[in-house]
Design a protein around this motif. Structure first.
Motif, PDB file in Angstrom:
ATOM      1  N   GLU A 210      -1.084 -29.535 -46.198  1.00 53.33           N
ATOM      2  CA  GLU A 210      -0.878 -30.979 -46.258  1.00 53.33           C
ATOM      3  C   GLU A 210       0.137 -31.383 -45.210  1.00 53.33           C
ATOM      4  OE1 GLU A 210       2.358 -31.936 -49.702  1.00 53.33           O
ATOM      5  OE2 GLU A 210       0.338 -31.498 -50.412  1.00 53.33           O
ATOM      6  N   THR A 211       0.016 -32.617 -44.768  1.00 51.46           N
ATOM      7  CA  THR A 211       0.898 -33.103 -43.717  1.00 51.46           C
ATOM      8  C   THR A 211       1.128 -34.598 -43.898  1.00 51.46           C
ATOM      9  OG1 THR A 211       1.193 -33.283 -41.308  1.00 51.46           O
ATOM     10  CG2 THR A 211      -1.038 -33.515 -42.128  1.00 51.46           C
ATOM     11  N   PRO A 212       2.353 -35.078 -43.685  1.00 49.03           N
ATOM     12  CA  PRO A 212       2.607 -36.515 -43.775  1.00 49.03           C
ATOM     13  C   PRO A 212       1.985 -37.253 -42.591  1.00 49.03           C
ATOM     14  CG  PRO A 212       4.562 -35.370 -43.004  1.00 49.03           C
ATOM     15  CD  PRO A 212       3.554 -34.307 -43.359  1.00 49.03           C
ATOM     16  N   SER A 213       1.628 -38.501 -42.805  1.00 51.81           N
ATOM     17  CA  SER A 213       1.044 -39.300 -41.730  1.00 51.81           C
ATOM     18  C   SER A 213       1.203 -40.775 -42.061  1.00 51.81           C
ATOM     19  CB  SER A 213      -0.447 -38.980 -41.566  1.00 51.81           C
ATOM     20  OG  SER A 213      -1.207 -39.613 -42.585  1.00 51.81           O
ATOM     21  N   ARG A 214       0.816 -41.629 -41.136  1.00 49.19           N
ATOM     22  CA  ARG A 214       0.860 -43.069 -41.396  1.00 49.19           C
ATOM     23  C   ARG A 214      -0.202 -43.491 -42.403  1.00 49.19           C
ATOM     24  NH1 ARG A 214      -2.986 -45.857 -38.118  1.00 49.19           N
ATOM     25  NH2 ARG A 214      -3.965 -44.529 -36.525  1.00 49.19           N
TER      26      ARG A 214
ATOM     27  N   THR B 253       0.050 -38.980 -47.356  1.00 50.50           N
ATOM     28  CA  THR B 253      -0.053 -37.526 -47.302  1.00 50.50           C
ATOM     29  C   THR B 253      -1.518 -37.136 -47.179  1.00 50.50           C
ATOM     30  OG1 THR B 253       1.916 -37.223 -48.656  1.00 50.50           O
ATOM     31  CG2 THR B 253       0.387 -35.366 -48.522  1.00 50.50           C
ATOM     32  N   LEU B 254      -1.839 -36.382 -46.129  1.00 50.91           N
ATOM     33  CA  LEU B 254      -3.214 -35.931 -45.905  1.00 50.91           C
ATOM     34  C   LEU B 254      -3.322 -34.468 -46.320  1.00 50.91           C
ATOM     35  CD1 LEU B 254      -3.915 -37.559 -42.426  1.00 50.91           C
ATOM     36  CD2 LEU B 254      -4.475 -38.446 -44.704  1.00 50.91           C
ATOM     37  N   ARG B 255      -4.432 -34.138 -46.974  1.00 53.48           N
ATOM     38  CA  ARG B 255      -4.622 -32.797 -47.534  1.00 53.48           C
ATOM     39  C   ARG B 255      -5.848 -32.142 -46.932  1.00 53.48           C
ATOM     40  NH1 ARG B 255      -2.987 -36.428 -51.202  1.00 53.48           N
ATOM     41  NH2 ARG B 255      -1.121 -35.939 -52.427  1.00 53.48           N
ATOM     42  N   ALA B 256      -5.759 -30.842 -46.799  1.00 59.33           N
ATOM     43  CA  ALA B 256      -6.897 -30.085 -46.286  1.00 59.33           C
ATOM     44  C   ALA B 256      -6.916 -28.702 -46.916  1.00 59.33           C
ATOM     45  CB  ALA B 256      -6.811 -29.962 -44.762  1.00 59.33           C
TER      46      ALA B 256
END
Length: 326
Positions: A103-107, A110-113
């Motif tokens: 997961e990574t923070p973004s505008r 939180t985006l998950r993969a």
């Protein structure tokens, strides 16, 4: 088409045509959220290639990015390039693939993969007709994005994806009892591959995927069958094949479904060691695709390997109850 078995030149031409169609799709740009996840993943694995497939490409593309679990494959030159621990290398070779959560923070929030790891040589083998089970070649017969700056790697991946399409189309053709359209083949083939993985998708999932792919199935099916050496005869967009290989039979698919029980259990158990939050992810995906909430307990989160059989049994009981109500 000519009903005779295609000669080598016809087969080579058809396969080159198939690769061109793969290339046209594989180089399409990603959505901004998916591109953000990709960039963060490749920072983690510098020099590797990535494949992007699944819901983020197709039916979920219009959904809220933070609600999607993006699917990536990291393709490395070899396992030494991505693992320092021998146990991970061995696990990846014996029960491919190793799957990890990211997961990574973004505008976008939180985006998950979830991402899997394979070496290029192993990937080429797994999508070919040398591999009996459908886990890999059914996945990568579907539209897939390739991301690498290495031209040789890109060419190998294009060839591997075209091989996956060929393997899938030939083996799905064994499910066809008479003349069939490309859509018929893909509907039944994807449905059979879901059963072979004990996946929770209902009967509408294949139809939604195929619709989201546009003319993909119509464009790739015939060249894939010809490249495989079959002799599909066409009449008003319907195919007839009289020379189906044994590995394409309905019996072979029943064996894949039976083998899938054990393969799925092994991958699930292995995944609990690498996929942090894995049992919650599995429960989330089951509910998302089937509406069944298996309600993971705190004990199951603490002991995922011990809990996996019980959670699976609870799912099947709930699914049976839902089918009876429906």
């Amino acid at each position: 088409m000519n009903p005779r078995v295609p000669n080598d030149r016809c087969r080579e031409t058809a396969f080159e045509d198939l690769k061109a169609r793969v290339r046209a799709v594989s180089t399409a740009p990603l959505s901004a959220p998916a591109a953000h996840v990709l960039e963060a993943l490749l920072d983690k694995y510098p020099g590797a290639a990535a494949l992007f497939y699944g819901s983020g490409v197709s039916v979920s593309a219009a959904e809220e990015p933070s609600s999607i679990m993006f699917d990536f494959y990291i393709i490395a030159d070899d396992y030494d390039a991505v693992y320092s621990a021998s146990v991970l290398k061995i696990a990846n070779k014996l029960i491919p693939p190793n799957v990890f959560y990211f997961e990574t923070p973004s505008r976008f929030g939180t985006l998950r993969a979830k991402y899997a790891v394979l070496s290029i040589k192993h990937f080429e083998q797994l999508v070919s007709d040398a591999t009996f089970h459908s886990y890999f070649w059914a996945r990568f017969a579907q539209p897939t994005r390739i991301h690498t700056s290495d031209k040789k790697m890109a060419a190998r991946l294009e060839t591997a994806l075209a091989t996956a399409i060929t393997t899938f189309c030939v083996r799905a053709s064994g499910l066809m009892g008479g003349p069939f359209t490309a859509k018929d083949l893909w509907l039944d083939g994807l449905g059979a591959s879901y059963k072979a993985e004990l996946r929770a998708e209902d009967k509408t999932r294949s139809a939604r995927l195929i619709e989201s792919y546009g003319d993909w199935t119509e464009r790739v099916t015939e060249p894939a069958l010809v490249a495989a050496g079959l002799s599909p005869q066409t009449n008003e967009n319907r195919f007839t094949i009289s020379d189906k290989p044994r590995a394409s039979s309905a019996t072979a698919w029943r064996i894949r479904a039976f083998a899938g029980i054990f393969l799925s259990a092994l991958r699930l158990l292995k995944g609990t060691q690498t996929f942090q939050g894995g049992i919650d992810y599995i429960a989330w995906k089951i509910k998302r695709h089937s509406g069944i909430d298996i309600k993971v307990t705190d004990w199951e989160r603490k002991h995922p390997m011990l809990a996996a059989p019980g959670a699976a049994l609870r799912y099947y009981r709930l699914r049976s109850a839902k089918q009876k109500r429906d």
